[in-house]
Design an enzyme around this catalytic site. Structure first.
Site, short mmCIF file in Angstrom:
data_model
loop_
_atom_site.label_atom_id
_atom_site.label_comp_id
_atom_site.label_asym_id
_atom_site.label_seq_id
_atom_site.Cartn_x
_atom_site.Cartn_y
_atom_site.Cartn_z
N THR A 180 34.05 43.81 37.14
CA THR A 180 35.04 44.59 36.78
C THR A 180 35.23 46.01 37.27
OG1 THR A 180 34.98 43.75 34.49
CG2 THR A 180 35.53 45.78 34.56
N ASP A 181 34.11 46.78 37.79
CA ASP A 181 34.12 47.89 38.59
C ASP A 181 35.06 47.58 39.87
OD1 ASP A 181 32.64 49.78 37.07
OD2 ASP A 181 31.17 48.29 37.16
N GLU A 182 34.88 46.57 40.64
CA GLU A 182 35.33 46.22 41.87
C GLU A 182 36.78 45.91 41.66
OE1 GLU A 182 33.72 46.80 44.62
OE2 GLU A 182 31.60 46.50 44.42
N ALA A 185 38.50 49.19 40.89
CA ALA A 185 38.54 50.11 42.24
C ALA A 185 40.03 49.67 42.87
CB ALA A 185 37.38 49.93 43.00
#
Length: 393
Positions: A180-182, A185
């Site tokens: 999710t973070d990637e 981003a």
């Protein structure tokens, strides 16, 4: 360890974002990841850390005799790092000097926190009308969940994604990487570029609301439509998906796992002919293959299981069907395609992913890994103090 030499050596070719200045107040992965993509393509990214540093410095694996993690060195590569205590007058004054003339601010505080510090979007854009403010949160700037703690795990659970992961009848699973973070981003970097284009055309900055939950919900494809109009709820299918059969991971006779996909109808027909099912009417259409999923998957699994991996891969490629060995990191570092494409680079003694996209005229570049804490504070603040003095005179 990385020394404190000038982190911005001369580049042969200017990046496409040369001249863009980004001030980053974000921590961990999603917000700093957006900053990383901008920095990879030439933006000057000044990362501002508090007195205790970004937690990512201590997250995950750390090399021998190192204090900063590999995660830090990847996500914060190509950035200058500055330490400021924003609870003090001097820290806030120094931040204003960095923001003077900046193009972008990236932050991931809980809604209202930036305003409480005196750096809300209205304050920023009053002094710098072209500024783009990228705000990255768990659930967005408003709504019932806006102030809840937001992490990737929670977004994966709430977006419907986790509910799809796992074997049929088994528990829902979570991805074993910071997915999710990637994804967020990349969304943040894309949205920032779109807003910069608008500012270039009109002279008007704006505020961007990017969050983990919306970013993951976007990758659910047509599942919201299928539920809204058909009442369809996709079950857990292991490595399968409802509309592509066969599709999944299969174990060969020598114990090697391969991945097979037949997402195109033409490829599916070549696979069926290869395994001896070309004349079976049950499998002649996407819908037929989906209705008869279990029988088809068992047949393909048995065909693969009776042959060594080299033969399976050779035969699939002979008929131009999609197949790949399931690689681990050891395999990846030995893979000829990864080498030919320079997908792994080494900088400051650290191997990491190279830039995400190739440009024919203004390529991105990994110039240095994430820098030691406080490495650039004096040089950066002195530079902006000198610029401010010149402007005043």
């Amino acid at each position: 360890m990385t020394d404190k030499a000038d982190p911005e050596p001369a580049r042969e070719t200017p990046g496409p974002l040369d001249g863009i200045r980004v001030v980053e107040l974000a921590t961990v992965v999603a917000g700093p990841g957006a900053g990383r993509y901008l920095a990879d393509y030439g933006a000057e990214v000044i990362k501002v850390e508090g007195p205790n540093g970004d937690p990512t410095r201590r997250m995950g694996w750390t090399g021998p005799d190192e204090t900063d993690s590999y995660f830090w060195k990847l996500v914060n590569r190509n950035k200058q790092v500055v330490s400021l205590d924003l609870k003090t007058e001097s820290g806030q004054r120094n931040l204003w000097s960095l923001l003077e003339g900046a193009d972008v601010l990236i932050e991931n505080m809980r809604p209202g926190k930036l305003e409480a510090l005196g750096f809300g979007p209205d304050d920023l854009q009053r002094r710098n009308p072209k500024m783009v403010v990228l705000r990255v949160t768990g659930f967005g700037q408003d709504g019932p969940y806006a102030l809840h703690p937001g992490f990737a795990t929670i977004a994966e659970a709430m977006s419907g994604f986790s509910n799809l992961l796992g074997e049929a009848g088994g528990q829902p699973l979570l991805p074993p990487v910071a997915l999710t973070d990637e994804v967020t981003a990349l969304v943040g970097a894309f949205a920032t570029l779109a807003a910069l284009r608008h500012a270039e055309r009109t002279g008007e900055g704006q505020t961007i609301d990017v969050n983990l939950l919306t970013s993951m919900f976007q990758i659910m494809g047509p599942l919201p439509s299928a539920y809204a109009h058909m009442g369809y709820l996709q079950p857990r299918l292991g490595s399968g998906i409802p509309y592509t059969v066969p599709r999944g991971t299969y174990r060969c006779a020598d114990g090697v796992w391969v991945a097979i996909s037949s997402s195109a109808d033409s490829i599916a027909k070549r696979v069926l002919a290869l395994v001896g099912l070309g004349s079976d009417d049950r499998f002649s259409t996407f819908q037929g293959r989906s209705r008869n999923r279990e029988a088809l998957e068992v047949y393909v699994a048995d065909w693969v299981a009776s042959r060594p991996s080299q033969e399976v891969i050779r035969e699939f490629r002979r008929v131009d069907a999609a197949i790949a060995k399931v690689l681990d990191m050891k395999d990846i570092f030995a893979d000829e395609h990864y080498r030919a494409r320079n997908m792994i680079t080494q900088v400051d003694g650290v191997a990491m992913q190279n830039v995400v996209a190739g440009f024919s005229k203004t390529p991105g570049r990994v110039r240095h890994a994430g820098r030691p804490f406080d490495a650039d504070t004096k040089a950066v603040l002195d530079r902006f103090a000198a610029t401010s003095s010149k402007a005043e005179s």
